[in-house]
Scaffold this motif. Structure first.
Motif, PDB file in Angstrom:
ATOM      1  N   PHE A  76      -9.149  27.552 -39.969  1.00  0.00           N
ATOM      2  CA  PHE A  76      -9.678  27.706 -41.333  1.00  0.00           C
ATOM      3  C   PHE A  76     -10.953  26.886 -41.534  1.00  0.00           C
ATOM      4  CE2 PHE A  76      -8.831  23.602 -43.156  1.00  0.00           C
ATOM      5  CZ  PHE A  76      -7.850  23.085 -42.318  1.00  0.00           C
ATOM      6  N   ALA A  77     -11.032  25.748 -40.812  1.00  0.00           N
ATOM      7  CA  ALA A  77     -12.179  24.852 -40.989  1.00  0.00           C
ATOM      8  C   ALA A  77     -13.423  25.376 -40.272  1.00  0.00           C
ATOM      9  CB  ALA A  77     -11.827  23.460 -40.476  1.00  0.00           C
ATOM     10  N   ARG A  78     -13.230  26.362 -39.375  1.00  0.00           N
ATOM     11  CA  ARG A  78     -14.369  26.891 -38.606  1.00  0.00           C
ATOM     12  C   ARG A  78     -14.621  28.343 -38.996  1.00  0.00           C
ATOM     13  NH1 ARG A  78     -14.789  23.188 -34.247  1.00  0.00           N
ATOM     14  NH2 ARG A  78     -16.932  23.922 -34.133  1.00  0.00           N
ATOM     15  N   GLU A  79     -14.139  28.744 -40.159  1.00  0.00           N
ATOM     16  CA  GLU A  79     -14.204  30.147 -40.586  1.00  0.00           C
ATOM     17  C   GLU A  79     -15.629  30.706 -40.526  1.00  0.00           C
ATOM     18  OE1 GLU A  79     -12.955  30.645 -44.587  1.00  0.00           O
ATOM     19  OE2 GLU A  79     -12.683  32.801 -44.407  1.00  0.00           O
ATOM     20  N   ALA A  80     -16.574  29.945 -41.092  1.00  0.00           N
ATOM     21  CA  ALA A  80     -17.950  30.455 -41.167  1.00  0.00           C
ATOM     22  C   ALA A  80     -18.529  30.656 -39.770  1.00  0.00           C
ATOM     23  CB  ALA A  80     -18.811  29.482 -41.964  1.00  0.00           C
ATOM     24  N   GLU A  81     -18.282  29.704 -38.882  1.00  0.00           N
ATOM     25  CA  GLU A  81     -18.799  29.818 -37.518  1.00  0.00           C
ATOM     26  C   GLU A  81     -18.156  30.993 -36.793  1.00  0.00           C
ATOM     27  OE1 GLU A  81     -19.260  25.830 -35.346  1.00  0.00           O
ATOM     28  OE2 GLU A  81     -18.046  25.377 -37.104  1.00  0.00           O
ATOM     29  N   LEU A  82     -16.827  31.118 -36.952  1.00  0.00           N
ATOM     30  CA  LEU A  82     -16.113  32.206 -36.268  1.00  0.00           C
ATOM     31  C   LEU A  82     -16.646  33.557 -36.721  1.00  0.00           C
ATOM     32  CD1 LEU A  82     -12.452  30.824 -36.406  1.00  0.00           C
ATOM     33  CD2 LEU A  82     -13.836  31.117 -34.363  1.00  0.00           C
ATOM     34  N   ARG A  83     -16.983  33.635 -38.010  1.00  0.00           N
ATOM     35  CA  ARG A  83     -17.518  34.881 -38.545  1.00  0.00           C
ATOM     36  C   ARG A  83     -18.857  35.208 -37.875  1.00  0.00           C
ATOM     37  NH1 ARG A  83     -18.430  33.730 -43.957  1.00  0.00           N
ATOM     38  NH2 ARG A  83     -16.236  33.523 -44.386  1.00  0.00           N
ATOM     39  N   GLU A  84     -19.622  34.168 -37.565  1.00  0.00           N
ATOM     40  CA  GLU A  84     -20.926  34.366 -36.914  1.00  0.00           C
ATOM     41  C   GLU A  84     -20.775  34.633 -35.416  1.00  0.00           C
ATOM     42  OE1 GLU A  84     -23.951  34.431 -38.427  1.00  0.00           O
ATOM     43  OE2 GLU A  84     -22.822  34.331 -40.291  1.00  0.00           O
ATOM     44  N   GLY A  85     -19.563  34.404 -34.888  1.00  0.00           N
ATOM     45  CA  GLY A  85     -19.323  34.724 -33.479  1.00  0.00           C
ATOM     46  C   GLY A  85     -19.523  33.562 -32.525  1.00  0.00           C
ATOM     47  N   PHE A  86     -19.520  32.353 -33.038  1.00  0.00           N
ATOM     48  CA  PHE A  86     -19.640  31.216 -32.127  1.00  0.00           C
ATOM     49  C   PHE A  86     -18.983  29.981 -32.737  1.00  0.00           C
ATOM     50  CE2 PHE A  86     -23.023  30.457 -35.093  1.00  0.00           C
ATOM     51  CZ  PHE A  86     -23.066  29.077 -35.215  1.00  0.00           C
ATOM     52  N   LEU A  87     -18.749  29.018 -31.876  1.00  0.00           N
ATOM     53  CA  LEU A  87     -18.235  27.713 -32.300  1.00  0.00           C
ATOM     54  C   LEU A  87     -19.052  26.669 -31.558  1.00  0.00           C
ATOM     55  CD1 LEU A  87     -14.399  27.978 -31.658  1.00  0.00           C
ATOM     56  CD2 LEU A  87     -15.426  27.559 -33.860  1.00  0.00           C
ATOM     57  N   THR A  88     -19.422  25.609 -32.212  1.00  0.00           N
ATOM     58  CA  THR A  88     -20.065  24.525 -31.468  1.00  0.00           C
ATOM     59  C   THR A  88     -19.096  23.357 -31.435  1.00  0.00           C
ATOM     60  OG1 THR A  88     -22.200  25.265 -32.272  1.00  0.00           O
ATOM     61  CG2 THR A  88     -22.140  23.114 -31.241  1.00  0.00           C
TER      62      THR A  88
END
Lengths: 304, 169
Positions: A76-88
């Motif tokens: 849930f805390a990485r929702e925006a990144e996951l939506r963009e297709g990546f995680l840093t």
């Protein structure tokens, strides 16, 4: 894991499931550049000069567990990144993801199922940009506005990070400059909680987790930078922010995905930047295994 | 001698009666505390997108022992849903009030844990809201039970104790 000198890699290994971590360590981490995980297929390790398929095959459950581990059990805390297709990750390693997206109102609401991972290992090669310094500085030791081009995986980010560090620290023949790092994806500084984990220089201010165009504008207004460094220009808004910074007398050092200057000129948002004075030169990074070449083009001219 | 035996029997019966009533109170306390903690965790999630392990360290939970177990588990490798279940089982064994919960009440908490792997803040909020609502219903039912049976257990304990004591004397 203490034996691994590469900070980003040890941060990545820390969050991997034990079976994958052990398999990677067993296969070796020297010159490891990327780990690819795909549902139903063996895990692939990509090194600078070779590739290796592991005896470990990922299934749906493993992919779900990997995603959870990478998100520290908090997707849930990485929702925006996951939506963009990546995680840093902490330390600057970037994880690209793909799978089944769930659409809502014509846009990706979230990734319903992640079936492929590309875990790219960030490298901190201190001194790798030293050879490029004569191109990045003019005869007076002032920085030259530069656009760095290369296809993905050639080492743009590593070079840019070290260039930022060198320009910020200063050295014989050039003074240290105030550098502002607009690090949207957190790859340049590998920041955790806003603090850079990678060495980006003594006089460098970092803004991460914010769209780079906005970060550049904000830092321009509030941090009085002499040099703005940013990675992967990818939109008209980014290009506009570069123009504004350049027009404000700030030297911009940026990178973009393109195989050549001709490829860059075909990108509608990059083309104007090559001719409007925002950049004085373009460096094209070419890599073949360990062999790295840097070609310089003055904006609007042939290769030097 | 018989007076001593009568006193012992009286005390034992009172203790049993009070124990039964106390168990109901502990059950209610555990449920209200968990409801409160879940609500506060959901608020934290909205305030700051940080890992759960970090968030649970930032608020002083009422069911501290449970969250401590769960926090430690979060360093593990299993999916979060399994870690939550394991933490509940351990809390139950550690007699932290979870052992008093009925299977239905435990199921509400297990269901909340099953939703923790949802991607997205909206999903987490909905999961927490649903759990709080269900817990609230259980607490209301338990309070009704407590007002009816709590005093009854205590009185029965005293009465049974007195009767046995009189019989012995």
């Amino acid at each position: 894991m203490d034996r691994i000198g590469n900070k980003p890699l040890s941060e990545l290994l820390r969050v991997l499931p034990a079976c994958l971590r052990d398999a990677v360590l067993y296969a070796g981490t020297d010159e490891l550049e990327e780990i690819r995980v795909r549902t139903g297929r063996p895990v692939q390790l990509l090194y600078a000069q070779k590739e290796r398929m592991l005896a470990l095959t990922a299934d749906e459950r493993f992919c779900a567990l990997l995603l959870e581990s990478l998100c520290e059990h908090s997707a849930f805390a990485r929702e925006a990144e996951l939506r963009e297709g990546f995680l840093t990750l902490r330390g600057g390693c970037r994880v690209g993801i793909s799978g089944r997206a769930e659409m809502r109102d014509g846009r990706i609401a979230h990734m319903a199922q992640v079936t492929s991972f590309s875990l790219r290992i960030a490298r901190e090669h201190k001194g790798c940009a030293r050879g490029a310094l004569p191109m990045l500085l003019n005869a007076n030791g002032s920085p030259v506005p530069t656009l760095l081009l290369s296809p993905p995986g050639a080492g743009k980010t590593t070079l840019l990070r070290d260039a930022a560090r060198l320009l910020s620290d200063g050295g014989t023949g050039w003074r240290g400059y105030k550098v502002a790092l607009a690090d949207e994806r957190g790859e340049l500084a590998g920041a955790s909680g806003g603090t850079p984990l990678l060495d980006v220089g003594l006089r460098t201010d970092v803004m991460d987790g914010c769209p780079k165009a906005e970060a550049m504008e904000r830092m321009l207004r509030s941090m009085s930078p002499e040099i703005i460094v940013t990675d992967e220009l990818g939109s008209a808004a980014d290009a506009e922010a570069v123009c504004r910074a350049a027009a404000g007398g700030v030297c911009v050092l940026a990178s973009a995905h393109a195989g050549s200057i001709a490829d860059a000129a075909r990108k509608p948002y990059l083309a104007p930047l090559l001719n409007n004075g925002s950049f004085h030169q373009v460096l094209v990074l070419e890599r073949n295994g360990r062999d790295v070449k840097l070609r310089t083009y003055a904006c609007g001219e042939a290769a030097i | 001698m018989s007076a001593l035996l009568a006193a012992v029997l009286f005390c034992a019966c009172v203790f049993l009666g009070n124990g039964k009533a106390r168990s109901l109170r502990v059950r209610r306390q555990t449920l209200t505390a968990m409801e409160d903690d879940i609500r506060r965790l959901a608020e934290r999630m909205e305030l700051r997108p940080a890992p759960i392990a970090v968030l649970i360290m930032q608020f002083a939970p009422r069911t501290e022992a449970f969250w401590e177990i769960f926090g430690e588990k979060l360093g593990g490798e299993a999916p979060i849903t399994e870690l939550w279940k394991e933490a509940m089982e351990e809390a139950e064994k550690a007699h932290n009030g979870f052992e008093t919960l009925s299977p239905e009440e435990t199921a509400v908490l297990v269901d909340f844990g099953l939703g923790l792997d949802g991607i997205g803040l909206a999903a987490q909020s909905a999961n927490a809201q649903n759990a709080c609502k269900r817990l609230n219903q259980r607490v209301a039912a338990l309070e009704a039970e407590l007002s009816k049976k709590g005093k009854l257990f205590e009185s029965l304990g005293v009465l049974a104790g007195l009767s046995l004591a009189l019989l012995v004397i």
